[in-house]
Enzyme design. Structure first.
Site, short mmCIF file in Angstrom:
data_model
loop_
_atom_site.label_atom_id
_atom_site.label_comp_id
_atom_site.label_asym_id
_atom_site.label_seq_id
_atom_site.Cartn_x
_atom_site.Cartn_y
_atom_site.Cartn_z
CE1 TYR A 129 -3.62 -2.39 -0.01
CE2 TYR A 129 -4.60 -0.90 1.58
CZ TYR A 129 -4.72 -1.96 0.72
OH TYR A 129 -5.93 -2.58 0.56
CD GLU A 245 -3.79 -2.29 8.12
OE1 GLU A 245 -2.60 -2.17 8.47
OE2 GLU A 245 -4.23 -1.86 7.03
#
Length: 398
Positions: A129, A245
């Site tokens: 990411y 997450e």
């Protein structure tokens, strides 16, 4: 909210407690306080494989994909008992991040191909990411993927990639259309880390461990069948993953165990002949921590209850992330305060052999390293500043 356990739930708790006591590897005990950057790949996977064999590896997944079918209370008990026993946390990248993305948005072929390896631990995943200059502002990422026939050609770089040195696969956000609004030109690719053109370089963190990395991608060929969902719709899948997450980052059960350890330290440390824990100022700080953690626990249980009814993590995941990481940092700050000058010793996590001597009591071991390592928690998974913006927009309507 009634937090009392039924006789059936108490029996389940006893079953879990006995299983952990009988099956958690003796040589890993105490490993929950070790940085993952200090553990070998095999050490990290040992508990994973034991739970996979038992069928308890993904209590939060739907039963049809390997979940246990446990109730919310059973999942709560499971987390509590693992924290109580200080088992090493399971890696979230496959189990809690990309796995749910694949079974929610992936096609049947992708589910058959990738989910078994995630469950068994045979496939180790890392998260592509963040980039240099694209951390909290994730939508500004510049790693690009250009389609050529039945492949994408990927060029760019990722950073802070946790345990990429061990990874078999990366789930990666890439820009597939540079001519639209930033969030609308992103795709979600699954990339085999053995593909030519991938280079992994270590980043050594403040606590001295190798947990994160830079990953460089140069003309990396990725089959089109490794695209999750639709091209240019990756932002939707990325937000879904980040919700899972952030919920997991809260770490309520393990923070409760950490406060217990903190109180033991403060009861052992003396100030003018009396335990530090008995002083008004320090006991007030610990009490404030426990109150905040109790409030966070109720919020987490409400979130889990909503998930059990089929609703995925919403903006409340940002609340869990903010408060959970703030509490984790405050615990390590108080631990350093409690052990005082012994926290200055940087050798505790090294093998002490021969004539080497590490001063201070055993409970001072690693307090400074824990403190340094926890500085990152308010940044990863979307910085807490960004989470405040999400709450302002999605909850308060500002």
């Amino acid at each position: 909210m009634d937090m009392r356990f039924s006789p059936e739930e108490l029996a389940f708790r006893d079953e879990v407690r006995e299983f952990i006591a009988s099956n958690y590897p003796q040589e890993l005990r105490g490993g929950a306080r070790r940085s993952r950057g200090e553990m070998s790949k095999e050490d990290i996977l040992r508990w994973h494989r034991i739970l996979y064999k038992k069928g308890w590896i993904v209590p939060h997944w739907p039963v049809e994909y390997g979940g246990t079918g446990w109730t919310i209370t059973q999942r709560y008990i499971w987390n509590e008992e693992n924290a109580r026993a200080e088992t090493s946390p399971l890696l979230p990248f496959g189990l809690s991040m990309v796995g749910p993305v694949i079974y929610t948005f992936g096609n049947e072929e992708q589910k058959k191909r990738f989910l078994p390896g995630i469950l068994s631990g045979d496939d180790w995943w890392c998260q592509g990411y963040s980039e240099p200059g694209s951390g909290s502002d994730l939508a500004s990422l510049r790693t690009k993927a250009v389609r050529e026939g039945d492949h994408y050609i990927v060029n760019g770089g990722k950073t802070w990639t946790t345990l990429a040195q061990f990874a078999d696969w990366m789930f990666c956000l890439v820009r597939t259309d540079p001519n639209v609004k930033a969030q609308e030109g992103i795709s979600f690719l699954l990339i085999d880390m053995k593909t030519p053109g991938i280079t992994v370089r270590p980043i050594i963190t403040m606590d001295g461990s190798h947990e994160v990395n830079e990953v460089f991608l140069e003309d990396v060929k990725v089959p089109v069948e490794n695209l999750i969902g639709e091209e240019n719709k990756g932002w939707t899948y990325a937000k879904f993953l980040l919700g899972n997450e952030r919920s997991g980052i809260a770490g309520v059960a393990r923070s409760k165990k950490a406060i217990e350890r903190l109180k033991n330290i403060a009861n052992a440390e003396l100030i003018d002949g009396a335990p530090l824990m008995k002083t008004d100022e320090f006991s007030r700080k610990v009490a404030e921590l426990e109150i905040d953690l109790s409030a966070l626990e109720v919020t987490e249980l409400r979130t889990l209850a909503a998930e059990s009814k089929g609703r995925g993590p919403g903006p409340e995941a940002s609340i869990l992330k903010i408060k959970g990481t703030e509490i984790q940092q405050r615990i390590t700050e108080l631990a350093v305060e409690a052990v005082g000058n012994y926290a200055l010793v940087q050798a505790p996590r090294m093998e002490v052999t021969g004539n080497e001597f590490v001063p201070g009591p055993d409970y001072s071991t690693g307090t400074a390293q824990d403190y340094f390592n926890m500085r990152k928690t308010s940044i990863y998974g979307g910085s807490n500043e960004i989470q405040h913006n999400i709450i302002a927009k999605m909850v308060l309507g500002l």
